[in-house]
Design an enzyme around this catalytic site. Structure first.
Site, short mmCIF file in Angstrom:
data_model
loop_
_atom_site.label_atom_id
_atom_site.label_comp_id
_atom_site.label_asym_id
_atom_site.label_seq_id
_atom_site.Cartn_x
_atom_site.Cartn_y
_atom_site.Cartn_z
N LYS A 188 26.82 67.10 63.97
CA LYS A 188 25.51 66.23 63.58
C LYS A 188 24.59 67.38 63.29
CE LYS A 188 24.53 62.13 62.72
NZ LYS A 188 25.29 61.19 61.84
N SER A 222 27.40 57.99 58.83
CA SER A 222 26.56 57.76 59.90
C SER A 222 26.36 56.22 60.26
CB SER A 222 25.37 58.49 60.00
OG SER A 222 24.89 58.77 61.08
#
Length: 595
Positions: free
Chosen positions: A198, A396
């Protein structure tokens, strides 16, 4: 006093200019409306022996939205943004229209956000060719996305003074750490301990790619390129290894090299190409040599379809979720949780809607907004099938809202996954003190009464609380995905960790169900409820050009116009601005991928 009058004059001048610009904007809007009223479908006729001119240099979105920049053009038709939904139906009509003999593509610039849109456009054009009709492509300067689409054509012509920018795929990320250090700004990146992939927040705390981000970026770029290169090589009848050698050595850049290496068929100018097309159309359709070949623009031909989406007794609803995810109301080019949730609810409660296609084209955004939309998808699925169609990216937050649908359709080149969260917490204490001499002091009833502030360093307890917060969000994220995809949280965790996947790699992992674009998703939705004939209802309602004018100081409109004028440097500024404005936990993928 002199300075006061100088600033007063500058302020008045700025206000005056703003009023003048607003006047001309309003005038443009009125002119655009009058022009559109004056050009009805009844005024346009498709002559026999026509070639459909498709100019893909206009912006391409998931559906037709009013493009405020088009109002200043001489011909509003030709400069209007293209909607993928409508494009599918227009080309399908042309395929079966006896008056349309061929398509000519203008591909100098291809204004789509990602490669999946290019893939969908290409597939629609490929289907057109099943009618036996031909496609011809021309470009003054053909970029890589344009060339990928162009290779569906039977013949490609390049301007002899132009260029074919064929170089493979690259991912580029801008880092702000050194700038932030110079400005005396402190930044904390809070993310789950195992979310090494991430990487969006790393732009604040690093000045280079992390190893994890480099691995994931190389993987999905490589897998996407393998799809593109195999399709291009097959279309051009070139060995794929040889094609990649040409790309690696830049042997297609110069027009002469592109022609010599069979990447294109002709070198010439647009007017010359029309003469060539005329000869092909006359020969293929066995017309007399003196037959006149007519040309009709995509915009004009589009207007021959007066009612694109006719509501019937049975219908498929398309709900569009396009852009960054935020709380509150959105726009045509951004996702607002309130707007999208209402749209899904309306589709679910409409008795004439038998199934829902949720078109997701988003890099992610606000975690709370994502949760709200995901919850609405779960509720709608209890009433009727919800089929997700992923666009260029559904990553996401874009993936979370997709994960609990009944079925997920994505292109091989779609970017998806990125199941992970992060928070960026800037602190301007040193900057304000060292740069302009401002300091802060606090009075508190408890040791952590002011836990998160942009002017006071976080306490150890506050950092621990934020860490627990993102860990909880991540656990909830993988649990929701596991529930929606029929997997265990433990398995989802192994393929999550914030990692971005291409559609090619996402399918065997179980993150998507089938390859295809919006057209395929609509077909799947119809099959789920056994519909042979159906109408299309779209949600949410399009804002229109006047509402867009009112909202010009925000979102995509300003970005599109200024990016066109200022180029790449302005896109960097926009990213810096967007990340600086992030509030709370984020579900967002990294920047910037160059296709």
């Amino acid at each position: 006093m002199k300075q006061f009058f100088k600033f007063l004059f500058a302020s008045c001048l700025g206000s005056g200019l703003a009023m003048i610009i607003s006047f001309f904007l309003i005038l443009g809007i009125i002119s655009s409306i009058i022009a559109s009223i004056g050009k009805s479908s009844d005024d346009i006729s498709v002559k026999n022996n026509s070639v459909l001119l498709v100019d893909l240099s206009n912006p391409i979105y998931d559906r037709e939205v009013e493009d405020i920049s088009s109002m200043f053009s001489a011909d509003g038709i030709n400069n209007k943004a293209i909607g993928l939904t409508e494009f599918i139906q227009v080309i399908d009509k042309a395929k079966n229209d006896k008056n349309i003999k061929a398509i000519m593509l203008n591909l100098s610039v291809f204004q789509a956000n990602g490669m999946a849109t290019a893939q969908e456009i290409r597939e629609v054009l490929q289907d057109f060719k099943t009618s036996g009709k031909k496609i011809y492509a021309y470009g003054d300067m053909i970029d890589q996305k344009s060339y990928y689409v162009a290779t569906v054509a039977d013949k490609i012509m390049l301007n002899p003074a132009g260029m074919l920018t064929l170089s493979g795929m690259g991912g580029e990320v801008m880092y702000y750490k050194d700038l932030i250090n110079k400005l005396d700004i402190d930044v904390d990146l809070i993310r789950p301990t195992n979310n090494a992939y991430k990487s969006a927040g790393e732009t604040y705390i690093m000045n280079h790619m992390s190893d994890s981000n480099r691995v994931q970026t190389r993987q999905y770029l490589t897998s996407i390129w393998s799809v593109l290169s195999s399709q291009i090589a097959a279309s051009r009848n070139i060995n794929e290894t040889k094609f990649n050698d040409l790309v690696a050595s830049l042997q297609g850049f110069l027009p002469q090299d592109a022609y010599k290496n069979k990447l294109i068929d002709y070198l010439g100018f647009k007017s010359d190409y029309k003469d060539t097309i005329n000869k092909y159309v006359i020969a293929q359709n066995k017309l007399s040599k003196n037959s006149k070949i007519n040309y009709i623009s995509y915009g004009a031909y589009r207007k021959t379809i007066a009612d694109m989406n006719k509501v019937q007794t049975d219908n498929i609803a398309i709900v569009y979720a396009y852009g960054d995810v935020n709380q509150g109301k959105g726009s045509d080019l951004s996702i607002g949780s309130e707007t999208v949730c209402k749209a899904i609810e309306k589709a679910a409660n409409n008795d004439k809607v038998k199934a829902i296609v949720l078109r997701v084209n988003s890099p992610g955004g606000d975690a709370i907004a994502s949760e709200l939309i995901t919850n609405e998808v779960i509720k709608a699925k209890r009433k009727k099938p919800v089929i997700v169609s992923m666009g260029d990216m559904a990553a996401s937050a874009g993936y979370e809202m997709s994960s609990n649908a009944s079925y997920i359709v994505a292109n091989q080149t779609t970017l998806t996954g990125s199941i992970g969260v992060f928070g960026v917490l800037p602190n301007f204490n040193r900057a304000l003190k060292n740069k302009i001499g401002i300091t802060f002091d606090t009075v508190k009833t408890h040791s952590n009464s002011n836990p998160i502030s942009v002017t006071t360093p976080m306490t150890a307890d506050a950092k621990m609380m934020m860490q627990r917060n993102v860990e909880n969000f991540y656990t909830n994220f993988i649990t929701k995905v596991a529930q929606g995809r029929g997997k265990t949280p433990q398995y989802i965790n192994t393929i999550a960790k914030g990692r971005v996947w291409s559609g090619v790699d996402a399918k065997p992992l179980g993150l998507i169900d089938e390859f295809g674009g919006l057209k395929k998703a609509i077909q799947v939705a119809a099959a789920k409820v056994n519909l042979k004939s159906y109408g299309i209802i779209t949600y949410p309602k399009i804002q229109g050009i006047f509402a867009q004018f009112i909202d010009t100081q925000s979102n995509e409109v300003k970005m599109k116009s200024l990016t066109k004028e200022l180029g790449k440097p302005y896109t960097f500024f926009l990213q810096l601005r967007d990340i600086a404005q992030m509030q709370g936990v984020q579900m967002r993928m990294d920047y910037i991928i160059n296709f």
